[in-house]
Write a protein that holds these residues in place. Structure first.
Motif, short mmCIF file in Angstrom:
data_model
loop_
_atom_site.label_atom_id
_atom_site.label_comp_id
_atom_site.label_asym_id
_atom_site.label_seq_id
_atom_site.Cartn_x
_atom_site.Cartn_y
_atom_site.Cartn_z
N LYS A 16 0.78 -1.19 -0.07
CA LYS A 16 -0.01 -0.05 0.05
C LYS A 16 0.77 1.28 0.04
O LYS A 16 0.29 2.54 0.21
CB LYS A 16 -1.03 0.02 1.16
CG LYS A 16 -2.21 -0.97 1.28
CD LYS A 16 -3.10 -0.88 2.13
CE LYS A 16 -4.02 -2.18 1.89
NZ LYS A 16 -5.00 -2.01 3.11
N ALA A 17 2.21 1.10 -0.25
CA ALA A 17 2.97 2.38 -0.20
C ALA A 17 3.01 3.14 -1.41
O ALA A 17 2.70 2.47 -2.49
CB ALA A 17 4.66 1.65 -0.02
N LYS A 18 3.18 4.24 -1.36
CA LYS A 18 3.47 4.94 -2.61
C LYS A 18 4.56 4.79 -3.28
O LYS A 18 4.65 4.63 -4.65
CB LYS A 18 3.39 6.70 -2.38
CG LYS A 18 2.17 7.10 -1.72
CD LYS A 18 2.23 8.62 -1.44
CE LYS A 18 0.95 9.02 -0.85
NZ LYS A 18 0.58 10.59 -0.66
N ASP A 19 5.82 4.39 -2.65
CA ASP A 19 6.95 3.78 -3.11
C ASP A 19 7.37 2.81 -2.31
O ASP A 19 7.97 2.49 -1.50
CB ASP A 19 8.02 5.12 -3.06
CG ASP A 19 9.32 4.77 -3.77
OD1 ASP A 19 9.43 3.78 -3.96
OD2 ASP A 19 10.07 5.69 -4.11
N MET A 20 7.08 1.49 -3.19
CA MET A 20 7.36 0.36 -2.60
C MET A 20 8.84 -0.03 -2.23
O MET A 20 9.11 -0.62 -1.14
CB MET A 20 6.98 -0.82 -3.51
CG MET A 20 5.41 -0.82 -3.72
SD MET A 20 4.89 -2.03 -4.79
CE MET A 20 4.94 -3.69 -3.86
#
Length: 191
Positions: free
Chosen positions: A165-169
């Protein structure tokens, strides 16, 4: 089972040298030991698998020791999991016989829950008693909570929402990996 023996076998064919950490969140983990072992879970080049099961699924039936023995007899590493409400003594009872102690920091089966901070006392207790044991934390682990887990002594983590769910995995993975390396495994900034 979402990722059972068939998926393990398919993955092993494509990643023969990778360590597989199989968290068997089932009510009867003893039923899957042989099937996972036969799925080439141990790999052809000495790769290993950790077969991790829940104490709460076996101890009420008096078969925790039997499951540990069965996993070892099938050439896999033993991981034992306890849920947030289970006392740390449950895992300490078997700590001399396991390779991985997994502390759930959420209640099993429901993704996206918040990290339960008081579970870190269990990690600290296990780390104090078993300084060389792998200790894994699963549930609510993300960049905002990783330092708590690593400082308590966790050297392995599972992060679902913290990655997916991260903007930047990639950034989240890097932050969490560095925290575990530095705080959980004692590496310095140069390593």
């Amino acid at each position: 089972i979402s990722f059972g023996p068939y998926v393990i076998q398919c993955l092993r064919n494509h990643v023969p040298d990778c360590h597989f950490d199989c968290h068997m969140m089932t009510s009867e983990p003893e039923k899957w030991v042989e099937a996972v072992a036969k799925a080439k879970a141990t790999g052809d080049k000495g790769s290993q698998i950790s077969y991790t099961f829940h104490y709460e699924a076996t101890e009420p039936r008096g078969i925790t020791q039997e499951v540990i023995d069965k996993i070892k007899a099938n050439g896999m590493k033993v991981g034992l999991t306890i849920s947030p409400d289970t006392p740390v003594e449950a895992i300490l009872k078997y700590a001399d016989q396991i390779d991985v102690a997994l502390i759930m920091t959420v209640y099993p089966g429901k993704g996206g829950q918040s990290f339960i901070e008081h579970c870190m006392s269990k990690v600290r207790a296990i780390r104090a008693a078993y300084p060389n044991l792998d200790i894994e934390v699963d549930g609510g682990v993300k960049p905002q909570t990783i330092d708590m887990a690593a400082e308590a002594g966790a050297n392995l983590i599972v992060s679902g929402s913290g990655v997916y769910k991260a903007k930047d995995m990639a950034e989240n993975i890097s932050i969490m990996q560095r925290s575990v390396e530095k705080l959980g495994n004692g590496k310095n900034d140069d390593e």
